[in-house]
Each structure stands twice: as structure tokens, then as C-alpha cells.
Design a protein around this motif. Sequence first.
Motif: not given
Length: 296
Positions: A205-221
Amino acid sequence: MSGNQPPAADAQEAELRVLRDQIDRVDRQVHQLLNDRARLAQQVAEVKERYRAADEIPVFYRPEREAQVLRAVMARNEGPLGDATVARLFREIMSVCLALEEPMDVVFLGPEGTFTQQAAQKHFGQAAQCHAMDSLEQVFRAVEQGRAHYAVVPIETEDAGLIRHTLDLFRRFDLFICGEVELSPEASSDATARSPRFLVVGRDAIGPSGHDKTSLLLVCQDEPGALHDLLAPFHRRRISLTRLETRSSGEHDWKTLFYIDFEGHNTDAGVQELLAELNGLQVEVKHLGSYPKAVL
């Protein structure tokens, strides 16, 4: 006046000679500064090696730092070269300097000559050692096993569709997204199509650059109202989604997989609160990474 050359030609040649001499002087200064920068890069590598613990692998490539440098280059640019042009020049400078610290091994889905290779070279520069592999699974495994520093994988095609196999591999492998690459429309086969998008994948994992995105995978019923429940925490915190994709988990378990990109870094207080709330729901949450928004 020389020979039969008209006076105007002599005057032009005299002016051009002065300008060419000035260009030669500037070239020598640029050359000297490039070597100065390269020597500083070598000193950075020496310092990291000197202070690393016996069992520690020094980190030479910092995606967040590179993004910050490129943004600063574009912000201070006064022309006549365009912002993106100057940033591309600096990326190549950083690429060759990084190669002095540690040659960068990058893998991508082959064959050679594809958009994915273009994306790898655009992001890491021409000094990176880019290697084609036969399958996406081999690409992910090469990074996981340490046989490559990073991988560049396709995530979005020209027709705006996500690469489902890439999502499946993100779910299987414990790797992180470290950056994103967008190719310009003219690089695709259809100039009216959406630009192809690629992700840079690494082990850390990398630190913040000041202008960032985050990506998630979510699995649910797969239940009525599931999407509303998942999006409510984003809405309450006014976190902007940049991508949302849903699909069946493909495991005959009546579950739905959600791929979400949103603005912010996982070190931001609001994002940490969001992740804590999502983890409290009846949902499987996999943080794929927080990474700099594409600069070029």
C-alpha cells in the motif's frame, strides 16, 4: 557581405548564429543539470541502503512522490511548452534516474505492442524493463511472488466496460492498486470511444499524494435494497464515487460483487470512518488500494 549573398541573408545568418550559440549554452546547462539530478538519485539509493534494516527491502519507487513531482511540474510551467509535454519529459527523467537506483521490472498482459504495454511505458517511462506475460493470472502471480516490482493490468475497455477477469483476480490475490493510467482517445482504435484505463498493481500500500482515489470490492447477499445500504455511508459523508460496477459473484451463492472507485485516500479521516461503517455491515469488504489520480 560574403560572396554574392544579399545583405538580408547575411543579417539573418548573423542573428541565427547568435541564437544557435545560446542554444548550445543552454544545452550544456541542461546536460549538466541532468547529470546532477542523476547523481542525487544515486545518493538517495546509497542513503536508503545505508539505513535499511538487515531484513528490510528498500523502496526506491514511490508512486505518490512521483505524482506530486509531476503535478508541481505542471503547476509551475510557464510555457511555451504545454503542461503535459513538460510532465512527460520529467517522467522520462525520473525513469532513467530511478533505473540508476534500481532497474524497475514491470509485467503486463501480452503480446507486445498492445495498449497495455503502451500504458506501462507511459506510466513508468522508457527506462523500465517491461515484460509481456501470457495471462492475467501470470501477471498477478509474478508480482505476488516478487518476480516483478509492478504490473499494469487493464480495468476498463474502450466501450466503458470493466474487465471482469481483472476484478476476479483482485479478489483472489492480496495485491494493491498503486496507480492508474489512461490512454488518450487517439491511442485507441476508435477516436470517439472512451479512453482505455489501466491499473498499476504492487505488493505494498502507498501513502497519500494529495489527490487520490480509493478502490473497493464489496460482496453481499443479492437482496432488495442492498445497493442503497452500501451507498448510504458514501452519501452521508459526501464522498464522490467515480465508478460503480455490479455483477454476480459467479459462485452460485446468490451474492453480488460491487466494484467502487471514489475520491480520497484511506488515511483520510472521512474515508476511515466510511470503511469502519462498511465493515460493520453484512458485507465482505476488500480494500484494493488508495493511489494517486492519473496525472497524464
